[in-house]
Design a protein around this motif. Sequence first.
Motif, PDB file in Angstrom:
ATOM      1  N   GLY A 129       0.825  -1.203   0.000  1.00  0.00           N
ATOM      2  CA  GLY A 129       0.000   0.000   0.000  1.00  0.00           C
ATOM      3  C   GLY A 129       0.856   1.248   0.000  1.00  0.00           C
ATOM      4  O   GLY A 129       1.997   1.235   0.461  1.00  0.00           O
ATOM      5  N   ARG A 174       0.654   5.706   0.459  1.00  0.00           N
ATOM      6  CA  ARG A 174      -0.086   6.917   0.815  1.00  0.00           C
ATOM      7  C   ARG A 174       0.823   8.114   0.559  1.00  0.00           C
ATOM      8  O   ARG A 174       1.992   8.115   0.965  1.00  0.00           O
ATOM      9  CB  ARG A 174      -0.493   6.888   2.280  1.00  0.00           C
ATOM     10  CG  ARG A 174      -1.245   8.155   2.721  1.00  0.00           C
ATOM     11  CD  ARG A 174      -1.422   8.226   4.217  1.00  0.00           C
ATOM     12  NE  ARG A 174      -0.125   8.474   4.838  1.00  0.00           N
ATOM     13  CZ  ARG A 174       0.176   8.116   6.075  1.00  0.00           C
ATOM     14  NH1 ARG A 174      -0.684   7.490   6.828  1.00  0.00           N
ATOM     15  NH2 ARG A 174       1.375   8.395   6.567  1.00  0.00           N
ATOM     16  N   ALA A 213      -3.035  11.067  -2.363  1.00  0.00           N
ATOM     17  CA  ALA A 213      -3.243   9.853  -3.159  1.00  0.00           C
ATOM     18  C   ALA A 213      -3.019   8.628  -2.281  1.00  0.00           C
ATOM     19  O   ALA A 213      -2.311   8.689  -1.270  1.00  0.00           O
ATOM     20  CB  ALA A 213      -2.288   9.819  -4.343  1.00  0.00           C
ATOM     21  N   ALA A 214      -3.630   7.528  -2.695  1.00  0.00           N
ATOM     22  CA  ALA A 214      -3.428   6.227  -2.054  1.00  0.00           C
ATOM     23  C   ALA A 214      -3.546   5.166  -3.139  1.00  0.00           C
ATOM     24  O   ALA A 214      -4.288   5.345  -4.115  1.00  0.00           O
ATOM     25  CB  ALA A 214      -4.459   5.992  -0.959  1.00  0.00           C
ATOM     26  N   ASP A 215      -2.815   4.069  -2.979  1.00  0.00           N
ATOM     27  CA  ASP A 215      -2.858   3.016  -3.986  1.00  0.00           C
ATOM     28  C   ASP A 215      -2.440   1.696  -3.352  1.00  0.00           C
ATOM     29  O   ASP A 215      -1.739   1.682  -2.332  1.00  0.00           O
ATOM     30  CB  ASP A 215      -1.933   3.346  -5.161  1.00  0.00           C
ATOM     31  CG  ASP A 215      -2.294   2.572  -6.413  1.00  0.00           C
ATOM     32  OD1 ASP A 215      -3.042   3.117  -7.235  1.00  0.00           O
ATOM     33  OD2 ASP A 215      -1.847   1.416  -6.556  1.00  0.00           O
ATOM     34  N   ASP A 216      -2.861   0.583  -3.995  1.00  0.00           N
ATOM     35  CA  ASP A 216      -2.503  -0.746  -3.504  1.00  0.00           C
ATOM     36  C   ASP A 216      -1.735  -1.572  -4.542  1.00  0.00           C
ATOM     37  O   ASP A 216      -1.542  -2.768  -4.354  1.00  0.00           O
ATOM     38  CB  ASP A 216      -3.750  -1.504  -3.046  1.00  0.00           C
ATOM     39  CG  ASP A 216      -4.749  -1.734  -4.176  1.00  0.00           C
ATOM     40  OD1 ASP A 216      -4.461  -1.369  -5.345  1.00  0.00           O
ATOM     41  OD2 ASP A 216      -5.822  -2.288  -3.888  1.00  0.00           O
ATOM     42  N   PHE A 217      -1.318  -0.954  -5.648  1.00  0.00           N
ATOM     43  CA  PHE A 217      -0.544  -1.583  -6.715  1.00  0.00           C
ATOM     44  C   PHE A 217      -1.308  -2.685  -7.444  1.00  0.00           C
ATOM     45  O   PHE A 217      -0.710  -3.457  -8.189  1.00  0.00           O
ATOM     46  CB  PHE A 217       0.801  -2.114  -6.183  1.00  0.00           C
ATOM     47  CG  PHE A 217       1.666  -1.033  -5.592  1.00  0.00           C
ATOM     48  CD1 PHE A 217       2.467  -0.248  -6.391  1.00  0.00           C
ATOM     49  CD2 PHE A 217       1.649  -0.782  -4.227  1.00  0.00           C
ATOM     50  CE1 PHE A 217       3.244   0.765  -5.847  1.00  0.00           C
ATOM     51  CE2 PHE A 217       2.422   0.224  -3.678  1.00  0.00           C
ATOM     52  CZ  PHE A 217       3.227   0.998  -4.495  1.00  0.00           C
ATOM     53  N   ASP A 268      -3.193  -2.424  -9.965  1.00  0.00           N
ATOM     54  CA  ASP A 268      -3.177  -2.212 -11.417  1.00  0.00           C
ATOM     55  C   ASP A 268      -1.844  -2.579 -12.057  1.00  0.00           C
ATOM     56  O   ASP A 268      -1.730  -2.570 -13.286  1.00  0.00           O
ATOM     57  CB  ASP A 268      -3.509  -0.750 -11.748  1.00  0.00           C
ATOM     58  CG  ASP A 268      -4.956  -0.401 -11.443  1.00  0.00           C
ATOM     59  OD1 ASP A 268      -5.799  -1.320 -11.377  1.00  0.00           O
ATOM     60  OD2 ASP A 268      -5.236   0.801 -11.263  1.00  0.00           O
ATOM     61  N   VAL A 289       5.210   6.415  -8.729  1.00  0.00           N
ATOM     62  CA  VAL A 289       3.976   6.606  -7.960  1.00  0.00           C
ATOM     63  C   VAL A 289       3.581   8.066  -7.814  1.00  0.00           C
ATOM     64  O   VAL A 289       2.457   8.362  -7.415  1.00  0.00           O
ATOM     65  CB  VAL A 289       4.089   5.950  -6.566  1.00  0.00           C
ATOM     66  CG1 VAL A 289       4.279   4.432  -6.703  1.00  0.00           C
ATOM     67  CG2 VAL A 289       5.210   6.555  -5.735  1.00  0.00           C
ATOM     68  N   ALA A 348      -0.507  12.570  -9.719  1.00  0.00           N
ATOM     69  CA  ALA A 348      -0.641  11.213  -9.188  1.00  0.00           C
ATOM     70  C   ALA A 348      -0.626  10.204 -10.325  1.00  0.00           C
ATOM     71  O   ALA A 348      -0.853  10.549 -11.482  1.00  0.00           O
ATOM     72  CB  ALA A 348      -1.940  11.096  -8.399  1.00  0.00           C
ATOM     73  N   GLY A 349      -0.412   8.957  -9.968  1.00  0.00           N
ATOM     74  CA  GLY A 349      -0.501   7.872 -10.936  1.00  0.00           C
ATOM     75  C   GLY A 349       0.568   6.837 -10.690  1.00  0.00           C
ATOM     76  O   GLY A 349       1.729   7.168 -10.469  1.00  0.00           O
ATOM     77  N   VAL A 350       0.162   5.570 -10.718  1.00  0.00           N
ATOM     78  CA  VAL A 350       1.083   4.455 -10.557  1.00  0.00           C
ATOM     79  C   VAL A 350       1.311   3.859 -11.940  1.00  0.00           C
ATOM     80  O   VAL A 350       0.367   3.461 -12.620  1.00  0.00           O
ATOM     81  CB  VAL A 350       0.520   3.408  -9.576  1.00  0.00           C
ATOM     82  CG1 VAL A 350       1.412   2.176  -9.518  1.00  0.00           C
ATOM     83  CG2 VAL A 350       0.370   4.024  -8.186  1.00  0.00           C
TER      84      VAL A 350
END
Length: 177
Positions: free
Chosen positions: A114, A116, A125-129, A131, A140, A155-157
């Motif tokens: 995860g 943040r 932003a927050a993400d869990d990878f 995608d 990230v 933002a953007g992974v």
Amino acid sequence: MNGLSKGRRKVEVALRWDPSPAGQPPSDLDLVAGTYPADDPYGAPAYVVHFDSRSPDGTIYLNRDSKDGKGFGFDEVLTLELERLDARYARVVVGVAIQQHTGNRTFGDVANPGLRIREGYTDLAADDFADVPGATAATVAEFVRDKTGAWEFRAGVHGFEGDPATFTRVMGEARRP
């Protein structure tokens, strides 16, 4: 951004993951940041901050570094003091690389990763990878200085497949659609 905004000033990027199951080698994820000069914002980084390092001027540094995900809450924390970054830098790209000590590890192989990104108490932003499960690294966040000198957050992974050393050299290149 309104006329009174000074843009992003001090941002924290935090990364977490769970320890590997018993009998499995530990997962080691690392936050990295590349700083790019105004005269070549998509070329080679002027410098890269990663584990055991900090920016030459002390504006980008790791507060916490984990080699196995056995921390409480967020295992790695990177602070970017953008308001103090010299005007010769126009862009900072932040990424996450998975160390490849025990073979090819991807985000899909890491337990509960995860991310943040926040400024003060505001989550940006927050993400869990999810995608990029087949990626071994990912950019990230991107911070770009505008014409007024204020920092803008993008933002953007975006996943990458390859070794961490190559990732740090190419993470700031312009992305192709």
